[in-house]
Design a protein around this motif. Structure first.
Motif, mmCIF file in Angstrom:
data_model
loop_
_atom_site.group_PDB
_atom_site.id
_atom_site.type_symbol
_atom_site.label_atom_id
_atom_site.label_comp_id
_atom_site.label_asym_id
_atom_site.label_seq_id
_atom_site.Cartn_x
_atom_site.Cartn_y
_atom_site.Cartn_z
ATOM 1 N N ASP A 209 -4.733 6.967 15.912
ATOM 2 C CA ASP A 209 -5.928 6.188 16.128
ATOM 3 C C ASP A 209 -5.721 4.723 15.762
ATOM 4 N N VAL A 210 -6.575 3.872 16.311
ATOM 5 C CA VAL A 210 -6.512 2.462 15.939
ATOM 6 C C VAL A 210 -6.626 2.333 14.422
ATOM 7 N N GLY A 211 -5.761 1.515 13.845
ATOM 8 C CA GLY A 211 -5.820 1.280 12.408
ATOM 9 C C GLY A 211 -5.136 2.344 11.573
ATOM 10 N N SER A 212 -4.511 3.317 12.233
ATOM 11 C CA SER A 212 -3.880 4.389 11.464
ATOM 12 C C SER A 212 -2.535 3.944 10.889
ATOM 13 N N GLY A 213 -2.048 2.788 11.320
ATOM 14 C CA GLY A 213 -0.827 2.253 10.731
ATOM 15 C C GLY A 213 0.450 2.667 11.435
ATOM 16 N N LYS A 214 0.480 2.497 12.743
ATOM 17 C CA LYS A 214 1.678 2.854 13.505
ATOM 18 C C LYS A 214 2.786 1.814 13.322
ATOM 19 N N THR A 215 2.365 0.553 13.127
ATOM 20 C CA THR A 215 3.360 -0.519 13.075
ATOM 21 C C THR A 215 4.361 -0.326 11.933
ATOM 22 N N ARG B 28 -11.569 -3.390 9.834
ATOM 23 C CA ARG B 28 -10.145 -3.379 9.509
ATOM 24 C C ARG B 28 -9.843 -4.017 8.160
ATOM 25 N N GLN C 65 1.623 9.252 7.970
ATOM 26 C CA GLN C 65 2.639 8.229 8.257
ATOM 27 C C GLN C 65 4.013 8.696 7.807
ATOM 28 N N PRO D 21 -5.680 5.266 6.639
ATOM 29 C CA PRO D 21 -5.434 4.884 5.253
ATOM 30 C C PRO D 21 -6.717 5.008 4.428
ATOM 31 N N PHE E 233 0.845 -1.198 0.000
ATOM 32 C CA PHE E 233 0.000 0.000 0.000
ATOM 33 C C PHE E 233 0.874 1.239 0.000
ATOM 34 N N LYS E 234 0.240 2.387 -0.222
ATOM 35 C CA LYS E 234 0.977 3.655 -0.155
ATOM 36 C C LYS E 234 0.864 4.226 1.245
ATOM 37 N N LEU E 235 1.951 4.714 1.793
ATOM 38 C CA LEU E 235 1.877 5.338 3.114
ATOM 39 C C LEU E 235 1.014 6.588 3.048
ATOM 40 N N THR E 236 0.286 6.850 4.110
ATOM 41 C CA THR E 236 -0.464 8.109 4.156
ATOM 42 C C THR E 236 0.518 9.249 4.421
ATOM 43 N N GLU F 93 3.641 -9.504 12.254
ATOM 44 C CA GLU F 93 3.504 -8.383 11.339
ATOM 45 C C GLU F 93 4.863 -7.800 10.945
ATOM 46 N N ARG G 117 -10.995 2.957 3.677
ATOM 47 C CA ARG G 117 -11.690 2.278 4.772
ATOM 48 C C ARG G 117 -13.148 2.698 4.761
HETATM 49 P P1 ADP Z 1 -2.354 0.645 14.526
HETATM 50 O O1 ADP Z 1 -1.964 2.054 14.341
HETATM 51 O O2 ADP Z 1 -3.707 0.505 15.125
HETATM 52 O O3 ADP Z 1 -1.313 -0.164 15.256
HETATM 53 P P2 ADP Z 1 -1.641 -1.062 12.380
HETATM 54 O O4 ADP Z 1 -0.259 -0.639 12.273
HETATM 55 O O5 ADP Z 1 -1.925 -2.367 13.040
HETATM 56 O O6 ADP Z 1 -2.501 0.056 13.060
HETATM 57 O O7 ADP Z 1 -2.290 -1.039 10.914
HETATM 58 C C1 ADP Z 1 -3.589 -1.475 10.685
HETATM 59 C C2 ADP Z 1 -3.702 -2.133 9.326
HETATM 60 O O8 ADP Z 1 -3.598 -1.156 8.311
HETATM 61 C C3 ADP Z 1 -2.627 -3.136 9.088
HETATM 62 O O9 ADP Z 1 -3.198 -4.275 8.486
HETATM 63 C C4 ADP Z 1 -1.668 -2.433 8.141
HETATM 64 O O10 ADP Z 1 -1.020 -3.319 7.292
HETATM 65 C C5 ADP Z 1 -2.606 -1.531 7.373
HETATM 66 N N1 ADP Z 1 -1.993 -0.297 6.871
HETATM 67 C C6 ADP Z 1 -1.061 0.450 7.494
HETATM 68 N N2 ADP Z 1 -0.766 1.545 6.771
HETATM 69 C C7 ADP Z 1 -1.545 1.510 5.674
HETATM 70 C C8 ADP Z 1 -1.713 2.360 4.537
HETATM 71 N N3 ADP Z 1 -1.005 3.493 4.405
HETATM 72 N N4 ADP Z 1 -2.608 2.007 3.602
HETATM 73 C C9 ADP Z 1 -3.331 0.879 3.748
HETATM 74 N N5 ADP Z 1 -3.223 0.027 4.769
HETATM 75 C C10 ADP Z 1 -2.338 0.329 5.740
#
Ligand code: ADP
Ligand code: MG
Length: 705
Positions: A289-295, A599, A265, A453, A259-262, A328, A456
């Motif tokens: 926020d949850v799902g914002s892609g911190k990992t 998600r 991010q 991202p 995917f493309k980073l926001t 992950e 959603r």
């Molecule tokens: P959190 O911030 O809640 O820890 P995660 O890092 O677990 O969120 O990311 C949630 C999901 O979104 C994961 O499956 C991840 O692969 C996906 N993801 C992260 N960044 C993006 C992005 N820029 N575009 C699409 N999906 C993304």
């Protein structure tokens, strides 16, 4: 006697009370002085007996005409009945279960009584009033004025505290030294400490009590600011290893993503990479926020660290989350030749991941060796990471998930075996209101991922009234038929046993849905043909993990759980988040629950069940429906529920009475500016020994908890 005299040496305090005081952390007279009331009772309305009105709080003064204690035969309760009289009339007084009163109160005594008159079949009487002997010229402590009410934990009554405090304050008031700099007292027109202590414990008017509270609010915030700013300055003088940006590697990594980073991010990753480049320890909080892609952002930081030959430690609050991160991160970095280890609780297995996707199990001994020899690039795990046995060879970066407050201490524990301080990245999905970011989190730099991202689907949020339950269950059945999964959140674990002697608050709590009860009902009555799992905090770690795994692997359709699933769990196939007793949770927490669904690409739902008819509840829940912005919801929570509900605010020991200072942005800014100025003039606080002393005690307390 002086302020640091231990309470042991106070003759009026017996051994039992000493123990109780110690339980509250009160060791010295000074501690006692700073044990503040949490509210006031206004008994200042002193009136003639003839003017007593039913159900209105008042104070009267009169002579006891008669007093006696009897025992009711039916309920075996002590009844102390008296009559008191002044020039204008007489009134009956009844105390329940306080037989000892007849030892102090005798016929002919002049007393003040504060309380409410009520009316019953026995006529009008003052019910359980507070008493105080004396005549009209007496200096009152318990009646006839604003009366402090202390948190009555550990069995210490407010009356007793007042009785102890007053003579001590009288005798020692001249030893109370001002701790705030004179210039601040003048600039902000603050009440001096001695007067403020009197006014907080024995206020002479609402206005003066408020001014005293204002002073201590200022003081509390000012200390926090000094503390966090000094912490910042201190870290800025420490050395860390500089890890310049490995641009090519990072670019390759970003290209490798599906995917493309926001933009958010990218910006956060950039801020972090910039920090890593400095020869000073990073101290950053990544908030999203949850799902914002911190990992992914964390993975970028880790990758950059590894490419310089340094290790990353990644700590998560639970085993389930550690494993999830392990999988992950391993997947994200699979093309980048890194060794990743997972280390969790005692009985657990350890795995090391080498190259591509081979996960190999290794013994703990081997794992520890690999960590010590710097063969392990990333070590992911729970608190097990900070055990003594775990020694890193070359630790360059510490990442903490959802444990932001103690980040600094945990880093210290992680890097005890090396002299260089690793960089620290703390991550949280809890949105932090601005005032808190500037106070209790003020030692951290902040990066925000404030966008989700793209693509959603919006989660449909609805309040479900009691009458709509059946229809909702039918809907859930349909979702499960579509092979989707469902969370059911309940506010408590166990069923209440129907004990009649519950207080009102306990009864309302007992009505709240319990996980165990709900699990039984759903699996036996409502969805007998579906697979249902149960999860709560009292279960053994292993059991919890199995249940989460079953849910992730779609072996169960519905998971009934307490709030333990709150942080970070990723089950993309779940589409329904059903919350029982929704009024019991804060908005930010509800928002977090909601973030557990939606998600993947499926349309998802957040269904809020509440039996509460309260208008306020519905207003709050409406805010959740209309807003998807975690920050806005957190601000709203702060406004409605106060700062005490936010993680990391309690530890600072702010008295309840002053807690709301954490909501006051202008006060926060004033105190921050003041603290900055003082530290510019006098970084070591050499000219302010009283302040320095206070801070060191402050530091001790924060580090102990
Ligand atoms: P959190 O911030 O809640 O820890 P995660 O890092 O677990 O969120 O990311 C949630 C999901 O979104 C994961 O499956 C991840 O692969 C996906 N993801 C992260 N960044 C993006 C992005 N820029 N575009 C699409 N999906 C993304
Ligand atoms: Mg996460």
């Amino acid at each position: 006697m002086n302020l640091s005299t231990p309470i042991e040496n106070i003759a009026r305090i017996g051994p039992v009370f000493k123990k109780k005081l110690k339980k509250l952390g009160i060791k010295t007279i000074q501690d006692l002085f700073f044990h503040f009331p949490h509210r006031y009772e206004d008994f200042s309305n002193l009136i003639p007996i003839s003017e007593i009105k039913i159900n209105e709080i008042c104070t009267v003064h009169g002579k006891i005409l008669e007093i006696k204690t009897t025992r009711t035969w039916k309920r075996r309760m002590f009844l102390t009945q008296a009559v008191i009289e002044d020039k204008t009339g007489a009134i009956k007084v009844i105390w329940f279960n306080q037989p000892y009163l007849t030892k102090t109160l005798k016929k002919g005594n002049n007393v003040f009584l504060s309380g409410k008159a009520i009316i019953s079949k026995n006529g009008v009487y003052l019910s359980n009033p507070i008493h105080e002997k004396g005549d009209l010229s007496s200096n009152l402590t318990h009646t006839g004025r604003l009366i402090p009410v202390y948190p009555e934990t550990a069995g210490l009554s407010s009356r007793w505290l007042r009785y102890i405090l007053k003579p001590l304050l009288t005798n020692l008031e001249n030893q109370i030294k001002e701790t705030l700099p004179e210039q601040l007292i003048k600039e902000y027109n603050l009440m001096p400490v001695k007067k403020a202590l009197w006014q907080v414990h024995f206020p002479s008017s609402v206005e003066l009590s408020q001014k005293a509270q204002d002073r201590f609010s200022f003081e509390q915030l000012f200390y926090i600011q000094l503390f966090v700013l000094r912490e910042r300055n201190r870290l800025n003088q420490e050395k860390a290893v500089s890890l310049p940006i490995k641009l090519k590697t990072i670019q390759d990594f970003v290209k490798s993503l599906s995917f493309k980073l926001t933009d958010a991010q990218k910006k956060s990753a950039w801020q972090i990479l910039k920090d890593l480049e400095r020869p000073r320890p990073m101290n950053r909080l990544l908030e999203g926020d949850v799902g914002s892609g911190k990992t992914v952002v964390a993975a970028i930081a880790a990758l950059n660290t590894i490419k310089h030959g340094y290790q990353t430690a990644f700590m998560a609050p639970t085993e389930v989350l550690s494993k999830q991160h392990f999988q992950e991160i391993a997947k994200l970095l699979q093309d980048f030749k890194v060794n990743i280890g997972l280390l969790t609780g005692k009985q657990d297995q350890f795995r090391s991941k080498k190259l591509k996707n081979q996960v190999i199990e290794i013994s703990r001994k081997k794992l520890l060796e690999k960590i010590a020899s710097n063969e392990m690039d990333i070590l992911i795990g729970t608190h097990a990471l900070i055990q003594d046995k775990v020694k890193f060879g070359k630790l360059g970066l510490v990442i903490l998930d959802e444990q932001h407050r103690f980040g600094v201490e945990q880093r210290a524990k992680l890097c005890k075996s090396q002299d260089i301080i690793p960089h620290l990245l703390s991550m949280t999905a809890t949105p932090i209101p601005r005032t808190l970011a500037l106070t209790v989190y003020g030692d951290l730099d902040l990066s925000l991922i404030d966008e989700l991202p793209k693509g959603r689907k919006k989660i449909i949020t609805q309040v479900i009234k009691p009458g709509q339950r059946k229809k909702t269950y039918a809907f859930i059945k349909k979702e499960v038929k579509k092979k989707r999964q469902v969370f059911v959140i309940c506010p408590r674990i166990e069923k209440s046993n129907n004990n009649e002697e519950l207080s009102e608050a306990q009864i309302s709590w007992a009505k709240v849905k319990a996980v165990e009860e709900e699990y039984e009902k759903l699996s036996k009555e409502i969805f007998p043909d579906l697979n249902i799992g149960i999860l709560h905090g009292k279960m053994a770690t292993k059991e919890k993990e199995n249940i989460m795994r079953d849910f992730k692997n779609k072996k169960t359709d519905i998971l009934v759980s307490t709030s333990v699933i709150e942080v970070g769990i990723d089950v993309p196939n779940a589409t329904v988040m059903m919350i029982e007793g929704a009024e019991r949770f804060g908005l930010a927490q509800l928002h977090q629950f909601r973030g557990r669904v939606g998600r993947a690409g499926y349309q998802s739902y957040c269904l809020l069940f509440t039996d509460s008819p309260a208008k306020k509840t519905h207003q709050r829940l409406k805010a959740l429906i209309s807003s998807e912005d975690g920050f806005a919801l957190a601000e709203k929570d702060l406004e409605i529920r106060g700062p005490g509900d936010f993680k990391g605010t309690r530890q600072w020991g702010i008295p309840d009475l002053m807690m709301s200072c954490l909501k006051d942005i202008s006060l926060v800014e004033k105190t921050r500016e003041s603290a900055k100025q003082i530290l510019i003039q006098d970084p070591q606080l050499k000219k302010h020994p009283a302040l320095r002393d206070k801070l060191s005690r402050f530091r001790q307390r924060i580090h102990l908890e």
